[in-house]
Motif scaffolding. Structure first.
Motif, PDB file in Angstrom:
ATOM      1  N   GLU A 172      11.788   9.808  16.377  1.00  7.70           N
ATOM      2  CA  GLU A 172      10.771   9.411  15.191  1.00  7.70           C
ATOM      3  C   GLU A 172      11.557  10.083  14.042  1.00  7.70           C
ATOM      4  OE1 GLU A 172       7.189  12.950  17.715  1.00  7.70           O
ATOM      5  OE2 GLU A 172       8.826  13.699  16.547  1.00  7.70           O
ATOM      6  N   PRO A 177      12.679  12.072  10.595  1.00 10.47           N
ATOM      7  CA  PRO A 177      12.868  13.136  10.846  1.00 10.47           C
ATOM      8  C   PRO A 177      11.743  13.716   9.580  1.00 10.47           C
ATOM      9  CG  PRO A 177      14.763  12.374  10.400  1.00 10.47           C
ATOM     10  CD  PRO A 177      13.572  11.489  11.246  1.00 10.47           C
ATOM     11  N   PHE A 187       8.164  12.503  10.819  1.00  5.99           N
ATOM     12  CA  PHE A 187       7.665  12.115  12.240  1.00  5.99           C
ATOM     13  C   PHE A 187       6.739  11.184  12.414  1.00  5.99           C
ATOM     14  CE2 PHE A 187       8.138  16.738  10.244  1.00  5.99           C
ATOM     15  CZ  PHE A 187       9.192  16.955  11.873  1.00  5.99           C
ATOM     16  N   SER A 242      14.871  13.023  15.853  1.00  2.00           N
ATOM     17  CA  SER A 242      14.349  14.630  15.752  1.00  2.00           C
ATOM     18  C   SER A 242      15.907  15.074  15.370  1.00  2.00           C
ATOM     19  CB  SER A 242      13.130  15.267  16.002  1.00  2.00           C
ATOM     20  OG  SER A 242      13.395  14.683  17.515  1.00  2.00           O
TER      21      SER A 242
END
Length: 448
Positions: A341, A343, A346, A416
């Protein structure tokens, strides 16, 4: 013991199950979609079968295709993994009807705990503390207002067949009931094909605490302590730790025994997790997950018990090889869920992984099916790796986690990892003073 197990899942959990089977001398069958033909567990399994196109409904949710794969490969049992069909009572029954062993609970227990209203009623029967709420389904707005007045505002309207935060709405007073009730029902129908909802007291600052259970077919049940899963964004867990910084040894023992006693009364078999909200020293039942949890490694790290191995042993009919007195909790463990994803936004970030380097060293574990050149498909959950770190104390664990996150390299896609680096540097995380709403506020402040 089984000779061959079909793994009805994908990604890191499929590889995790394969590893446990390999260490037990059990051969494996990997099923996969067209999109997962080059997946690591497919490469490592003894046999593999393509069960359909990329969409989950045509592959990993295709029950006849999975049963057919088990039949043609001569598998003894089917392990459903996490998600997909892992808590589907119809699939479990189908597996057993075709002469295979379902590595999980009995179909009636899957059915019971798969319905939030029935699960709450069962929890009350088995002596598990619950959040004050409606007695079953709320039929209409008049019924909703009556229950809200009895429970006390704020209240939470929840999908009876829900999960993952879908079909949930908060009403702070009577003027908000109508919209919250209709929106919760609408989302429940869209997400689960069932618009039934129920109501319960809305807790303002709880922590999410879950108790890991392990039970066999002979009436033996043990608990393996708790996990703190309060760090969530949009009801999706991002960081988990064990033990919880919020509990003391007395609270841990009491809620563990309550959970174990309830499972004995139910006659439960397999691994299972009973989830609670914890606020002001009180526990309130949320739901029970009748499967392996994504965050199971933190429990393994502090107990030294291989949960997948025990799950397989129990399914084969073997008794537990331990009693509650045999279980001890050593040190502290934290898991970071690494997602593909962006960061900042998202947003999902599928694509080709150009470089992958897993951190190592004492107390560091990485559960991932990634490799350099692997293409993360856009069709499934964004979880691509789990970084699990163990230390003798929470402080040592956090220092080790910081070092491991600095070492971890995943290039070619967004991940992430930067979010996790920010979280573990936050004072509230360092001192353990967070609740289930903390991460949402933290992310919002970071983006402001």
């Amino acid at each position: 013991m089984f000779e061959k197990i079909l793994i009805a899942n994908r990604g890191e959990i499929a590889l995790r199950i394969h590893r446990a089977c390999r260490e037990m001398g059990i051969r494996t069958v990997a099923v996969h979609s067209v999109a997962d033909a080059d997946a690591m567990h497919v490469r490592l399994a003894d046999e593999s079968v393509c069960i359909g196109p990329a969409p989950s409904r045509e592959s990993y949710l295709n029950m006849p295709a999975i049963i057919s794969a088990a039949t043609i490969t001569g598998a003894d049992a089917i392990h459903p993994g996490i998600g997909f069909l892992s808590e589907n009572a119809r699939f479990a029954a189908m597996v057993e009807e075709h002469g295979f062993t379902f590595i999980g609970p009995a179909p009636d227990h899957l059915s019971l705990m798969g319905d939030k209203v029935q699960a709450k009623d069962a929890a009350i029967r088995f002596g598990i503390p619950v959040v004050p709420g409606s007695e079953g389904e709320v039929k209409d707005e008049v019924d909703a207002k009556r229950w809200a007045k009895k429970i006390g505002y704020p209240i939470l309207i929840k999908a009876a067949a829900g999960g993952g935060g879908k079909g949930m709405r908060v009403a702070n007073d009577e003027s908000e009931i109508s919209q919250a009730w209709s929106m919760a029902r609408s989302e429940a129908m869209k997400s689960f094909g069932n618009d039934a909802v129920y109501m319960e007291k809305y807790l303002s600052h709880p922590r999410h605490i879950e108790i890991q259970i392990l039970a066999d077919n002979h009436g033996n049940v043990v608990h393996l302590g708790e996990r703190d899963c309060s760090l969530q964004r949009r009801h999706q867990k991002l960081v988990e730790e064990a033990p919880s910084p919020a509990l003391n040894s007395k609270q841990r023992a009491e809620i563990g025994e309550i959970a174990s006693a309830a499972m004995r009364k139910m006659g439960y078999r397999s691994v299972g997790t009973i989830e609670f909200l914890f606020q002001d020293g009180e526990f309130y039942f949320i739901e029970m997950n009748t499967r392996l949890q994504v965050e199971h490694p933190v429990t393994e790290m502090i107990t030294g018990i291989d949960l997948v191995r025990e799950q397989i042993r129990v399914a084969s009919g073997a008794p537990l090889g331990m009693t509650q007195a045999d279980i001890s909790f050593n040190g502290h463990a934290i898991e970071c869920r690494i997602n593909a994803e962006n960061p900042e936004t998202f947003a999902p970030s599928p694509g080709r992984v150009t470089e992958f380097h897993a951190p190592g060293g004492l107390g560091v574990r990485v559960d991932s099916a990634l490799y350099g050149g692997y293409r993360v498909p856009p069709h499934y959950d964004s979880l691509i790796a789990k970084l699990i770190v163990h230390g003798r104390s929470r402080n040592e664990c956090m220092m080790r986690l910081r070092r491991a996150l600095e070492e971890m390299v995943i290039n070619g896609i967004h991940t992430s990892i930067p979010v996790h680096r920010r979280i573990i540097g936050a004072p509230d995380f360092l001192n353990g003073s967070y609740d289930i709403r903390w991460l949402e506020k933290f992310v919002a402040e970071q983006q402001a």
